[in-house]
Every structure is written in C-alpha cells, then in structure tokens.
Design a protein around this motif. Structure first.
Motif, PDB file in Angstrom:
ATOM      1  N   MET A   1       0.866  -1.186   0.000  1.00  0.00           N
ATOM      2  CA  MET A   1       0.000   0.000   0.000  1.00  0.00           C
ATOM      3  C   MET A   1       0.901   1.235   0.000  1.00  0.00           C
ATOM      4  O   MET A   1       1.861   1.300   0.752  1.00  0.00           O
ATOM      5  N   ALA A   2       0.562   2.201  -0.838  1.00  0.00           N
ATOM      6  CA  ALA A   2       1.315   3.451  -0.928  1.00  0.00           C
ATOM      7  C   ALA A   2       0.349   4.625  -0.821  1.00  0.00           C
ATOM      8  O   ALA A   2      -0.866   4.464  -0.940  1.00  0.00           O
ATOM      9  N   VAL A   3       0.909   5.801  -0.595  1.00  0.00           N
ATOM     10  CA  VAL A   3       0.106   7.026  -0.497  1.00  0.00           C
ATOM     11  C   VAL A   3       0.276   7.801  -1.808  1.00  0.00           C
ATOM     12  O   VAL A   3       1.389   7.972  -2.303  1.00  0.00           O
ATOM     13  N   TRP A   4      -0.837   8.288  -2.344  1.00  0.00           N
ATOM     14  CA  TRP A   4      -0.857   8.985  -3.631  1.00  0.00           C
ATOM     15  C   TRP A   4      -1.598  10.304  -3.496  1.00  0.00           C
ATOM     16  O   TRP A   4      -2.540  10.429  -2.714  1.00  0.00           O
ATOM     17  N   GLN A   5      -1.207  11.282  -4.303  1.00  0.00           N
ATOM     18  CA  GLN A   5      -1.990  12.517  -4.443  1.00  0.00           C
ATOM     19  C   GLN A   5      -2.782  12.383  -5.724  1.00  0.00           C
ATOM     20  O   GLN A   5      -2.231  12.070  -6.779  1.00  0.00           O
TER      21      GLN A   5
ATOM     22  N   PRO B   1     -14.906  13.920 -15.807  1.00  0.00           N
ATOM     23  CA  PRO B   1     -13.495  14.264 -15.590  1.00  0.00           C
ATOM     24  C   PRO B   1     -12.850  14.789 -16.879  1.00  0.00           C
ATOM     25  O   PRO B   1     -13.053  14.233 -17.956  1.00  0.00           O
ATOM     26  N   ASN B   2     -12.112  15.889 -16.749  1.00  0.00           N
ATOM     27  CA  ASN B   2     -11.345  16.446 -17.866  1.00  0.00           C
ATOM     28  C   ASN B   2      -9.874  16.088 -17.745  1.00  0.00           C
ATOM     29  O   ASN B   2      -9.156  16.067 -18.738  1.00  0.00           O
ATOM     30  N   ASN B   3      -9.432  15.861 -16.513  1.00  0.00           N
ATOM     31  CA  ASN B   3      -8.026  15.612 -16.247  1.00  0.00           C
ATOM     32  C   ASN B   3      -7.927  14.817 -14.955  1.00  0.00           C
ATOM     33  O   ASN B   3      -8.643  15.084 -13.993  1.00  0.00           O
ATOM     34  N   LEU B   4      -7.041  13.833 -14.949  1.00  0.00           N
ATOM     35  CA  LEU B   4      -6.789  13.038 -13.757  1.00  0.00           C
ATOM     36  C   LEU B   4      -5.284  12.878 -13.635  1.00  0.00           C
ATOM     37  O   LEU B   4      -4.636  12.361 -14.543  1.00  0.00           O
ATOM     38  N   GLU B   5      -4.736  13.368 -12.525  1.00  0.00           N
ATOM     39  CA  GLU B   5      -3.301  13.238 -12.274  1.00  0.00           C
ATOM     40  C   GLU B   5      -3.113  12.495 -10.966  1.00  0.00           C
ATOM     41  O   GLU B   5      -3.695  12.859  -9.949  1.00  0.00           O
ATOM     42  N   VAL B   6      -2.297  11.458 -11.016  1.00  0.00           N
ATOM     43  CA  VAL B   6      -1.985  10.681  -9.826  1.00  0.00           C
ATOM     44  C   VAL B   6      -0.472  10.724  -9.647  1.00  0.00           C
ATOM     45  O   VAL B   6       0.270  10.386 -10.565  1.00  0.00           O
ATOM     46  N   THR B   7      -0.035  11.156  -8.469  1.00  0.00           N
ATOM     47  CA  THR B   7       1.388  11.338  -8.191  1.00  0.00           C
ATOM     48  C   THR B   7       1.736  10.660  -6.876  1.00  0.00           C
ATOM     49  O   THR B   7       0.973  10.765  -5.911  1.00  0.00           O
ATOM     50  N   GLU B   8       2.877   9.978  -6.847  1.00  0.00           N
ATOM     51  CA  GLU B   8       3.339   9.411  -5.582  1.00  0.00           C
ATOM     52  C   GLU B   8       3.473  10.547  -4.575  1.00  0.00           C
ATOM     53  O   GLU B   8       3.910  11.651  -4.917  1.00  0.00           O
ATOM     54  N   TRP B   9       3.100  10.299  -3.333  1.00  0.00           N
ATOM     55  CA  TRP B   9       3.059  11.351  -2.328  1.00  0.00           C
ATOM     56  C   TRP B   9       4.398  12.067  -2.185  1.00  0.00           C
ATOM     57  O   TRP B   9       4.456  13.293  -2.125  1.00  0.00           O
ATOM     58  N   GLY B  10       5.492  11.333  -2.153  1.00  0.00           N
ATOM     59  CA  GLY B  10       6.807  11.950  -2.005  1.00  0.00           C
ATOM     60  C   GLY B  10       7.114  12.917  -3.127  1.00  0.00           C
ATOM     61  O   GLY B  10       7.642  14.012  -2.895  1.00  0.00           O
TER      62      GLY B  10
ATOM     63  N   ALA C   1       4.865  14.462  -4.977  1.00  0.00           N
ATOM     64  CA  ALA C   1       3.932  15.588  -4.844  1.00  0.00           C
ATOM     65  C   ALA C   1       4.465  16.600  -3.839  1.00  0.00           C
ATOM     66  O   ALA C   1       4.405  17.812  -4.070  1.00  0.00           O
ATOM     67  N   VAL C   2       5.010  16.110  -2.727  1.00  0.00           N
ATOM     68  CA  VAL C   2       5.562  17.003  -1.702  1.00  0.00           C
ATOM     69  C   VAL C   2       6.762  17.768  -2.260  1.00  0.00           C
ATOM     70  O   VAL C   2       6.919  18.965  -2.013  1.00  0.00           O
ATOM     71  N   GLU C   3       7.614  17.097  -3.040  1.00  0.00           N
ATOM     72  CA  GLU C   3       8.768  17.764  -3.651  1.00  0.00           C
ATOM     73  C   GLU C   3       8.324  18.933  -4.530  1.00  0.00           C
ATOM     74  O   GLU C   3       8.966  19.974  -4.562  1.00  0.00           O
ATOM     75  N   HIS C   4       7.196  18.770  -5.230  1.00  0.00           N
ATOM     76  CA  HIS C   4       6.722  19.803  -6.155  1.00  0.00           C
ATOM     77  C   HIS C   4       6.049  20.981  -5.459  1.00  0.00           C
ATOM     78  O   HIS C   4       5.742  21.988  -6.097  1.00  0.00           O
ATOM     79  N   LEU C   5       5.826  20.881  -4.155  1.00  0.00           N
ATOM     80  CA  LEU C   5       5.226  22.007  -3.427  1.00  0.00           C
ATOM     81  C   LEU C   5       6.109  23.245  -3.485  1.00  0.00           C
ATOM     82  O   LEU C   5       5.632  24.367  -3.334  1.00  0.00           O
TER      83      LEU C   5
END
Length: 138
Positions: free
Chosen positions: A1-5, A77-86, A88-92
């Motif tokens: 199990m992983a965490v995703w944004q 839905p027009n757009n769906l983006e799924v990013t690994e949590w780590g 996603a945090v880097e891109h903040l």
C-alpha cells in the motif's frame, strides 16, 4: 500500500456553489481533500490523498470519492493526475509562475532602450505576457 496525491479536474452538470465546496471538504476530510470550484460555474477540481496499491487503483478510488462527495452532480473528468506522495511534496516548492521579467530587464538583456523593448510585443513571435500588473506586463 502506498500514499498517492490525486487531482481531478471536472465539469459538472449543475452549477457549483460554495456550500458544495464545504460539503466536499467535510465528506473527504479524511483524505485531506481541497476542492476548487468556479462558483456559479460548472468547472472544478479536487485534490486529495489516497492510500492504494498502485497508480490505477489510486485514480479509480479518487474518482469514486469525488462522485460520492458530490452525489447530486454528474461529473465528467477532464483531467486526472496521480502522483506518488513523495514526489507531490517535492513539487510544493515549485513556483506557480515561470521566471518573469519586465521591460527594463528585457531592454538590458537585448541591449536596447526601454522604449524599444516596449515595442517588442508587436513582434509576431514575441512571447505573450504571463502576468499583467499595474506597472506593466511581465
């Protein structure tokens, strides 16, 4: 199990309201959901955190949660983006806008006067402004 944004941009068949945004936040609170709606319009987005085994499952769950949170709307839905949590945090820390310059900087870079630099937007291939401020285009 992983965490995703999961980020979902969508169109709704009904006009979106501030009350609906609060309902989404409350319904998806355990997912840290942040809705953003064009109030009085039909476009919106929801960003949330999802626990899932893989990217496909995370996207599917995110879509299901969004539909559950807006039960009286048909979402497209027009757009769906799924990013690994780590990641996603880097891109903040990424800037929201690209680096911008004003006419003074353009003049210095091009080796011309500011007056000449202000004429550059009339050139067909010259980039369009990213931001318009009271002081001028950037």
């Amino acid at each position: 199990m992983a965490v995703w944004q999961v980020l979902i941009d969508f169109e709704s068949d009904v006009k979106l309201s501030e009350e609906m945004a609060f309902d989404v936040s409350e319904c998806l609170g355990k997912h840290g959901a942040v809705p953003s709606f064009a109030l009085g319009g039909t476009q919106g987005s929801i960003v949330m955190c999802v626990d899932a085994d893989d990217v496909i499952d995370a996207g599917r769950q995110g879509l299901e949660y969004a539909v559950e949170a807006l039960p009286n709307c048909k979402l497209t839905p027009n757009n769906l983006e799924v990013t690994e949590w780590g990641k996603a945090v880097e891109h903040l820390h990424d800037p929201l806008y690209p680096e911008v310059v004003g006419y003074a900087e353009i003049a210095r870079l091009a080796g011309v006067t500011r007056q000449r630099a202000r004429m550059f937007p009339k050139i067909v291939d010259f980039p369009k402004p990213v931001i318009e401020t009271a002081q001028g285009a950037l």
